[in-house]
Design a protein around this motif. Sequence first.
Motif, short mmCIF file in Angstrom:
data_model
loop_
_atom_site.label_atom_id
_atom_site.label_comp_id
_atom_site.label_asym_id
_atom_site.label_seq_id
_atom_site.Cartn_x
_atom_site.Cartn_y
_atom_site.Cartn_z
N ALA A 59 0.83 -1.21 0.00
CA ALA A 59 0.00 0.00 0.00
C ALA A 59 0.86 1.25 0.00
O ALA A 59 0.57 2.23 -0.71
N GLY A 60 1.96 1.24 0.77
CA GLY A 60 2.83 2.40 0.82
C GLY A 60 3.49 2.69 -0.52
O GLY A 60 3.51 3.84 -0.98
N THR A 61 4.04 1.66 -1.16
CA THR A 61 4.71 1.88 -2.44
C THR A 61 3.70 2.25 -3.54
O THR A 61 3.99 3.09 -4.40
N ALA A 62 2.53 1.63 -3.52
CA ALA A 62 1.52 1.97 -4.53
C ALA A 62 1.03 3.40 -4.35
O ALA A 62 0.84 4.14 -5.34
N THR A 63 0.83 3.83 -3.11
CA THR A 63 0.40 5.21 -2.86
C THR A 63 1.49 6.19 -3.27
O THR A 63 1.22 7.25 -3.84
N ALA A 64 2.75 5.85 -2.98
CA ALA A 64 3.86 6.71 -3.39
C ALA A 64 3.94 6.81 -4.91
O ALA A 64 4.22 7.88 -5.47
N LEU A 65 3.68 5.70 -5.61
CA LEU A 65 3.68 5.73 -7.07
C LEU A 65 2.58 6.63 -7.60
O LEU A 65 2.79 7.40 -8.57
N ALA A 66 1.40 6.57 -6.97
CA ALA A 66 0.31 7.48 -7.38
C ALA A 66 0.70 8.93 -7.15
O ALA A 66 0.39 9.81 -7.96
N ALA A 67 1.41 9.21 -6.05
CA ALA A 67 1.87 10.57 -5.77
C ALA A 67 2.86 11.04 -6.82
O ALA A 67 2.85 12.21 -7.24
N VAL A 68 3.75 10.15 -7.27
CA VAL A 68 4.70 10.51 -8.33
C VAL A 68 3.95 10.87 -9.61
O VAL A 68 4.28 11.87 -10.29
N ILE A 69 2.94 10.09 -9.95
CA ILE A 69 2.16 10.38 -11.16
C ILE A 69 1.46 11.73 -11.05
O ILE A 69 1.42 12.51 -12.01
N LEU A 70 0.93 12.04 -9.88
CA LEU A 70 0.24 13.33 -9.68
C LEU A 70 1.21 14.51 -9.76
O LEU A 70 0.79 15.63 -10.07
N LEU A 71 2.49 14.27 -9.48
CA LEU A 71 3.49 15.35 -9.54
C LEU A 71 4.05 15.56 -10.93
O LEU A 71 4.94 16.40 -11.11
N ALA A 72 3.58 14.82 -11.92
CA ALA A 72 4.10 14.93 -13.29
C ALA A 72 4.06 16.38 -13.76
O ALA A 72 3.06 17.09 -13.58
N GLY A 73 5.16 16.83 -14.34
CA GLY A 73 5.26 18.21 -14.82
C GLY A 73 5.85 19.17 -13.81
O GLY A 73 6.12 20.33 -14.15
N THR A 74 6.08 18.72 -12.58
CA THR A 74 6.66 19.57 -11.54
C THR A 74 8.14 19.80 -11.82
O THR A 74 8.86 18.88 -12.21
N SER A 75 8.60 21.02 -11.59
CA SER A 75 10.02 21.34 -11.73
C SER A 75 10.37 22.40 -10.71
O SER A 75 10.21 23.60 -10.95
N GLU A 76 10.80 21.96 -9.53
CA GLU A 76 11.13 22.89 -8.45
C GLU A 76 12.02 22.19 -7.43
O GLU A 76 12.25 20.98 -7.51
N THR A 77 12.53 22.98 -6.50
CA THR A 77 13.32 22.41 -5.42
C THR A 77 12.54 22.50 -4.11
O THR A 77 11.61 23.30 -3.99
N ALA A 78 12.93 21.68 -3.16
CA ALA A 78 12.26 21.65 -1.86
C ALA A 78 13.31 21.55 -0.76
O ALA A 78 14.48 21.28 -1.03
#
Length: 541
Positions: A59-78
């Motif tokens: 569940a943790g890795t699948a949720t993290a993968l969904a978060a990566v997909i939602l961040l598509a197009g992001t270009s910034e630093t944190a």
Amino acid sequence: MTSQDYGTVLAATVPAPSIEYSTLSPMLIVFGAAVIGVLVEAFAPRRYRYGTQVLLGLAGTATALAAVILLAGTSETAVSGAVAIDGVTLLLQGTILVVSILGLLLIAERGTERTAAPRSGPGTWSLAAATIGRGVDAFTAQAAAVPGSADEAAANRAGAVTTEVFPLTMLAIGGLLLFPASNDLLTMFVALEVLSLPLYLLCGLARRNRLLSQEAALKYFLLGAFSSAFFLYGVALLYGQAGTVELNGIAEAITANPSNAMLALLGTAMLAVGLLFKIGAVPFQSWVPDVYQGAPTPITAFMAAATKIAAVGALLRVLQVAVPGLRDDWRPILAAVAIATMVAGAVMAITQTDIKRMLAYSSVAHAGFILTGLSAADDASVAAVLFYLVAYGLSTIGAFAAVSLVRGVDGGEATGLSQWAGLGRTSPLLASLFALFLLSFAGLPLTSGFVAKFAVFGAAAGADAIYLVIVGVICSAIAAFFYIRVIVLMFFTDPPADAPRVITPVLTSIVVAGTSAATLVLGILPQPLLDLAERASTFTR
């Protein structure tokens, strides 16, 4: 003015460091799952731990993968510039998470072997024979027990399960996600240690061949400690050159004073030692065959795929973001390392009689092919390397998963090449799928390996490195020899009297089927992933 007034003024004039939780969500989710897993190990009843840890990890890795997909197009630093979220980071993190999900399925396999039990009487079965099994579990029942001791035997009889592997694996995955996203050298070093320490432990937890497994863990730990020291030495030298550990700051310092960059050159060389060690490149590849052979096969599969992907991503960011001004200096050295790695990996693989060691040297050769793409040092090479990492990761984890399904008469994995004779006759489906992985590694058409090699060779040729392409093609031909040798052994040789059997546990079978399908799809229809890699080949500077 009171102390409270001073505090108010200070809060208004000095902004707190900003932490963009949304951009860090994939890593935070994985680390959070790892922490919860540790709490489960500490407080949950033993009978609930296995199921909880499997569910938590997937569940943790699948949720993290969904978060990566939602961040598509992001270009910034944190985190004040310490972490870069850009196209390269997100594609690498997505690939690592896909490979990690497959790795967790292999690690979670606890099925029982279906073995033919001898009859104890007419029409009856002996209870002892009917309960033969648990051979699919790759991990020792009690890690703290001395190999061959009474404690280990008691743990095996009790059916103990080493569930600690799940939080350790999640910690390693968190480090792997942070490694290619690190935008300063100290963060990169922390990520390197976070991903390495759990792997050192996991390599020593094999259920069978305990001493070989512990030897592999010790070798990996000692050589890894040396490589970490070199990495830190490189950080110190680059800080001495630039006065900062931020990658962008290092690049600016080199650009401002290109004629006085000796410390930067030495620092880059030391830094590369630590990264090339994780990649498994010559001359830092000596640990690879021993560790791949001794570690539990699910850990070998996970490590061979995910660690190489993350380490190449970190090296790619250092070369493209921190030291592009030294390109003319590091390109010839990287090309020489690529040639040595391709040649050593291909030649040494021919001499191997163990299937896991052969795949280990194959992994070394593939590291050379990847470095061939990195040596081009342009935008096209970045996209080619990204595609190669996806194709290599999926095929590699599938190949090791297939190896874990072939069992000898003692219930252990049959890794000797001679034991694979006639496998195509006794188990044609598994032999065909394993042959597909080997053909992909060889770079034959209609497989993902062919498209991946074509991409990196094309990038090298476009950067006027034709000599690398020539060496790469020759080494691919040499590699094809030992891959085809295994295929001939499986399909055109009679099986021995004590031929191994093939088991079919559900989770491992899913991994083999899924990765073989991906190997074919990426070989026949590679363009969508090639386009994605091209769009993602951008860095936040």
